[in-house]
Design a protein around this motif. Sequence first.
Motif, PDB file in Angstrom:
ATOM      1  N   GLY A 101      32.691  36.881 -64.501  1.00 36.77           N
ATOM      2  CA  GLY A 101      33.629  38.201 -64.498  1.00 36.77           C
ATOM      3  C   GLY A 101      34.405  38.318 -63.332  1.00 36.77           C
ATOM      4  N   ARG A 102      33.811  37.464 -62.263  1.00 35.78           N
ATOM      5  CA  ARG A 102      34.320  37.767 -60.981  1.00 35.78           C
ATOM      6  C   ARG A 102      35.472  36.384 -60.591  1.00 35.78           C
ATOM      7  NH1 ARG A 102      32.359  35.447 -55.881  1.00 35.78           N
ATOM      8  NH2 ARG A 102      33.054  36.380 -54.142  1.00 35.78           N
ATOM      9  N   GLY A 103      36.689  36.701 -60.504  1.00 39.91           N
ATOM     10  CA  GLY A 103      37.706  35.559 -60.366  1.00 39.91           C
ATOM     11  C   GLY A 103      37.323  34.608 -59.088  1.00 39.91           C
ATOM     12  N   ALA A 104      37.915  33.432 -59.312  1.00 43.93           N
ATOM     13  CA  ALA A 104      38.103  32.392 -58.071  1.00 43.93           C
ATOM     14  C   ALA A 104      38.676  31.452 -58.423  1.00 43.93           C
ATOM     15  CB  ALA A 104      36.229  32.075 -58.028  1.00 43.93           C
ATOM     16  N   LEU A 105      39.504  30.640 -57.497  1.00 44.05           N
ATOM     17  CA  LEU A 105      40.357  29.532 -57.604  1.00 44.05           C
ATOM     18  C   LEU A 105      39.237  28.444 -57.354  1.00 44.05           C
ATOM     19  CD1 LEU A 105      43.205  28.505 -58.172  1.00 44.05           C
ATOM     20  CD2 LEU A 105      43.013  28.436 -55.549  1.00 44.05           C
ATOM     21  N   ARG A 194      48.267  20.251 -52.101  1.00 39.42           N
ATOM     22  CA  ARG A 194      49.314  21.189 -52.279  1.00 39.42           C
ATOM     23  C   ARG A 194      49.121  22.567 -51.975  1.00 39.42           C
ATOM     24  NH1 ARG A 194      53.877  17.317 -53.425  1.00 39.42           N
ATOM     25  NH2 ARG A 194      52.581  15.340 -53.243  1.00 39.42           N
ATOM     26  N   SER A 195      49.875  23.434 -51.513  1.00 35.38           N
ATOM     27  CA  SER A 195      49.559  24.717 -51.064  1.00 35.38           C
ATOM     28  C   SER A 195      49.734  25.881 -52.249  1.00 35.38           C
ATOM     29  CB  SER A 195      50.122  24.924 -49.690  1.00 35.38           C
ATOM     30  OG  SER A 195      51.552  25.120 -50.029  1.00 35.38           O
ATOM     31  N   ALA A 196      50.740  25.260 -53.121  1.00 31.88           N
ATOM     32  CA  ALA A 196      51.243  26.428 -54.076  1.00 31.88           C
ATOM     33  C   ALA A 196      50.114  27.158 -54.666  1.00 31.88           C
ATOM     34  CB  ALA A 196      52.233  25.835 -55.077  1.00 31.88           C
ATOM     35  N   PRO A 197      49.155  26.460 -55.287  1.00 31.25           N
ATOM     36  CA  PRO A 197      48.223  27.121 -56.261  1.00 31.25           C
ATOM     37  C   PRO A 197      47.321  28.127 -55.204  1.00 31.25           C
ATOM     38  CG  PRO A 197      48.128  24.799 -56.591  1.00 31.25           C
ATOM     39  CD  PRO A 197      48.948  24.877 -55.516  1.00 31.25           C
ATOM     40  N   PHE A 198      47.215  27.787 -54.036  1.00 34.04           N
ATOM     41  CA  PHE A 198      46.317  28.623 -53.080  1.00 34.04           C
ATOM     42  C   PHE A 198      47.192  30.180 -53.007  1.00 34.04           C
ATOM     43  CE2 PHE A 198      44.936  24.578 -52.487  1.00 34.04           C
ATOM     44  CZ  PHE A 198      43.636  24.697 -52.373  1.00 34.04           C
ATOM     45  N   GLN A 199      48.559  30.084 -53.277  1.00 30.46           N
ATOM     46  CA  GLN A 199      49.369  31.444 -53.135  1.00 30.46           C
ATOM     47  C   GLN A 199      48.566  32.316 -54.257  1.00 30.46           C
ATOM     48  OE1 GLN A 199      51.479  32.219 -50.739  1.00 30.46           O
ATOM     49  NE2 GLN A 199      51.159  34.072 -51.762  1.00 30.46           N
ATOM     50  N   PRO A 257      36.903  32.811 -48.536  1.00 30.32           N
ATOM     51  CA  PRO A 257      37.506  34.343 -48.709  1.00 30.32           C
ATOM     52  C   PRO A 257      38.927  33.980 -48.724  1.00 30.32           C
ATOM     53  CG  PRO A 257      35.797  34.594 -47.274  1.00 30.32           C
ATOM     54  CD  PRO A 257      35.957  33.108 -47.567  1.00 30.32           C
ATOM     55  N   ALA A 258      39.790  34.709 -49.550  1.00 31.82           N
ATOM     56  CA  ALA A 258      41.160  34.489 -49.577  1.00 31.82           C
ATOM     57  C   ALA A 258      41.904  34.663 -48.260  1.00 31.82           C
ATOM     58  CB  ALA A 258      41.831  35.503 -50.712  1.00 31.82           C
ATOM     59  N   ARG A 259      41.192  35.626 -47.436  1.00 27.50           N
ATOM     60  CA  ARG A 259      41.922  35.879 -45.987  1.00 27.50           C
ATOM     61  C   ARG A 259      41.362  35.107 -44.831  1.00 27.50           C
ATOM     62  NH1 ARG A 259      46.755  37.546 -47.894  1.00 27.50           N
ATOM     63  NH2 ARG A 259      46.307  38.921 -49.838  1.00 27.50           N
TER      64      ARG A 259
END
Length: 294
Positions: A101-105, A194-199, A257-259
């Motif tokens: 239930g916790r989102g992650a890339l 490639r950086s696009a998915p990380f956005q 972490p995203a940030r």
Amino acid sequence: MSHAVLAPPAPGSHPWMPVSPCGDHCLPGPGEEPRVGAARRALRLGALFLVMLSGVPIAVVYPVLGARGRQWLARAWFRTVLRAVGVRLVVQGERRFAARGRGALVVSNHCSWLDIVALDAVQPVRMLAKREVRKWPVVGWFAAVAGSVFVDRERLSTLPATVDDLAAVLREGGLVGVFPEGTTWCGAASGRYRSAPFQAALDADVPVRPVMVRYLVGGAPTRSVAFVGTDTLWHSVRRVVGLRGLVVEVEPLPELPARSAPDRRALAALAQQLVAAATRRGDAPGPRPERAAA
């Protein structure tokens, strides 16, 4: 899943189409690695055919199951695929990419069609896949039913919408699997992330989970599983089922972490560095760390 090419991008594609220098020359020659006999290869191909057939009724009932049932069923099916082709799965470190239930890339290095099987055998993820995968027998259908996000790599204009789709899945607590290299490499070399998915991770404010995938035969890294050059899926499958003692190691690396980086390019570079360092550490001579059999 993507397939490496030796030639420049096809006419009409954009100049940023991912390409790889890896090709047939990267694959081991005959007799360089231990092989099983013809009877064992035939048994494995037969077992794989039966597993693929079982995917049809599974894909039918999959949508009506609850989240926990879908996770269990998908994980069991992908583990059965590995066993059918004679691959032993070993998970190093953490046994999950994220709590339920916790989102992650989830981002990983990419050298084979087996990568997606190995990742889903650890914890099922919704893959970002090229649109051609949708046409693959059974696997493409199963991928679509499981919620994979398909991208048209030749139409750069569709990329923002794809990133929005990924972010929506992540916000809902989904796991999204991406191969940021954009195409397959042989394993001895790797490509830029490639950086696009990380956005999408930044937009959804969810962590990035780098994952290292490595293939071993007799305890040593192998390039036999690489899906590169002029390979067809059928030829690659035949080569894999002929290997003796093939092991796939999956190692979830520290979460980002995203940030933790100022922008998507820095975040992609940081994930790439972590996966590359883990690959070098695993390929180094000397005693290997104790493995946790999955």
